[in-house]
Design an enzyme around this catalytic site. Structure first.
Site, PDB file in Angstrom:
ATOM      1  N   ASN A 308       0.829  -1.199   0.000  1.00 42.45           N
ATOM      2  CA  ASN A 308       0.000   0.000   0.000  1.00 42.45           C
ATOM      3  C   ASN A 308       0.866   1.253   0.000  1.00 42.45           C
ATOM      4  OD1 ASN A 308      -1.780   2.068   0.552  1.00 42.45           O
ATOM      5  ND2 ASN A 308      -3.036   0.902   1.957  1.00 42.45           N
ATOM      6  N   ASP A 309       1.457   1.624   1.156  1.00 43.72           N
ATOM      7  CA  ASP A 309       2.216   2.884   1.249  1.00 43.72           C
ATOM      8  C   ASP A 309       3.294   3.000   0.173  1.00 43.72           C
ATOM      9  OD1 ASP A 309       0.725   3.398   3.468  1.00 43.72           O
ATOM     10  OD2 ASP A 309       2.295   2.852   4.915  1.00 43.72           O
ATOM     11  N   VAL A 310       3.970   1.896  -0.125  1.00 41.47           N
ATOM     12  CA  VAL A 310       5.116   1.976  -1.038  1.00 41.47           C
ATOM     13  C   VAL A 310       4.691   2.218  -2.490  1.00 41.47           C
ATOM     14  CG1 VAL A 310       6.556   0.530   0.452  1.00 41.47           C
ATOM     15  CG2 VAL A 310       5.253  -0.526  -1.413  1.00 41.47           C
TER      16      VAL A 310
END
Ligand code: NAP
Length: 384
Positions: A308-310
């Site tokens: 997600n974040d990456v």
């Protein structure tokens, strides 16, 4: 019918490029698609190459004029591409037989995808134009208004689950059911947040049982280049061995599969490398963020598995984002983005990911291991 027609057009375009390149005996094919061998760029164009290029240019000019003057569409484009393919075959001295062979070869790579989309589309057209879907949705939801709120909420989730079978697209599912669900939940006194959760979990639960759909399989089947981006969710779900099977199944179909590894994906340094190495994925297929980022523009499918974040593009553009400035994997530059995760929950940073709302993003809700396992089953012919 535009999807089926665009597929036909793509097939014909593939045919043309196949024929155009088939005349050069030094051009190899992979999965029906010509691939440029090393050194080809240094070869001078001969007269036939030039004639082929002129034919292509003329065809496109005719089509552009047709679109602007006469409102041409996919039908005319398909006809033009077909004529162009035949002419190019003759210029390339392929003769009738080899031109037909090139057609079959070019079409083969699209036939599976075309069939899947054709079937899905046919069902949709009948259901939509006969107003069958509206009737089904109304019929499913109306009885719920007679139950207490809690029971109605559960009933709604079961109904969402059922609707997700014939309408696997997350957006299509939302368009179809939310206009009925939202007023119904208002009438029942159910908070709208709960309604959205019902919509998400109904679809997600359905994906656990039947996580694949025609569109997804068609895109994967037609892809030449896939980059898999694993993240924390793959680790939690212990999906690495299924991911290896997916790698094998796609590679066997001639798809070029690589892995994009972000340095902080997961919860410890080197987390993804360790898991993928444990599943015996060849080390040279694991590319660091800096190595893979230049590739996304030429990538057909960026398949994100529990990351997600990456992958959050806000890190590049939204100065107010807490992760602004963090280097990310540029998955949003791929032609199609597929995200396998259980719902719309945030990742470690606790923020929304605008990637999920892009037109070319397909959200595939489900547990990573189960979902990937089902894709593998479908790809290897063991599916339902
Ligand atoms: P992430 O941003 O934490 O997102 C992981 C996603 O996986 C979640 O959004 C979750 O969504 C999904 N997920 C969880 N369980 C799943 C399952 N069983 N099946 C499918 N999906 C599942 O992960 P990331 O992209 O790998 O980024 C790592 C984050 O951790 C970064 O913010 C990084 O800074 C931070 N971090 C990294 C390290 C390190 O050394 N690597 C150390 C500390 C912190 P759903 O719940 O909707 O499924």
């Amino acid at each position: 019918m535009s999807i089926a027609r665009s597929l036909l057009t793509v097939s014909l375009a593939t045919l043309c490029s196949s024929i155009a390149l088939a005349q050069r005996s030094d051009v190899p094919f992979r999965g029906g698609i010509p691939v440029a061998p090393s050194g080809l760029a240094d070869k001078p164009l001969d007269i036939r190459d030039r004639l082929v290029l002129i034919t292509i240019l003329v065809t496109f000019t005719i089509f552009i004029v047709g679109v602007m003057r006469y409102g041409w569409d996919f039908d005319q484009m398909s006809a033009l591409f077909f004529i162009m393919g035949v002419v190019v075959g003759l210029i390339g001295r392929l003769g009738v037989n080899r031109t037909a062979d090139a057609f079959v070869e070019g079409f083969r790579s699209m036939a599976f995808a075309a069939m899947l989309i054709g079937f899905a589309r046919a069902i949709y057209v009948v259901a939509e134009q006969g107003h069958i879907i509206d009737t089904i949705v109304n019929g499913l939801f109306a009885p719920l208004s007679h139950f207490p709120v809690g029971v109605a909420a559960l009933g709604m989730m079961v109904t969402q689950f059922l609707v997700h079978f014939p309408v696997p697209s997350v957006t299509g599912h939302a368009v179809l059911t939310l206009p009925v669900l939202v007023p119904l939940s208002d009438l029942l006194g159910l908070p709208r947040q709960v309604t959205v959760l019902i919509y998400q979990y109904g679809g997600g639960l359905c994906n656990i049982v039947a996580p694949t759909n025609g569109g997804l399989m068609a895109i994967l089947a037609a892809a030449n280049k896939v980059v898999i981006v694993p993240g924390y969710g793959m680790a939690v779900s212990q999906a690495q061995h299924k991911v290896r099977e997916l790698y094998d199944a796609l590679s066997k179909r001639g798809v070029d599969v690589k892995f994009g590894i972000h340095p902080v994906a997961g919860r410890m340094p080197g987390h993804m490398n360790v898991l993928l190495a444990e599943a015996d994925i060849p080390y040279d297929k694991l590319l660091d963020m800096d190595e893979i980022n230049g590739d996304f523009q030429q990538t057909d499918v960026a398949l994100i598995i529990g990351a997600n974040d990456v992958t959050n593009p806000a890190a590049r553009s939204d100065t107010s984002s807490p992760i602004y400035g963090m280097p990310i994997l540029d998955v949003d530059k791929a032609r199609t983005v597929m995200v396998i995760k259980r719902g719309m929950s945030a990742g470690f940073a606790g923020i929304e990911n605008p990637l999920y709302y892009l037109d070319r993003t397909l959200m595939l809700f489900g547990d990573a291991k189960g979902f990937v396992g089902n894709i593998v089953r479908e790809l290897t012919g063991g599916g339902h």
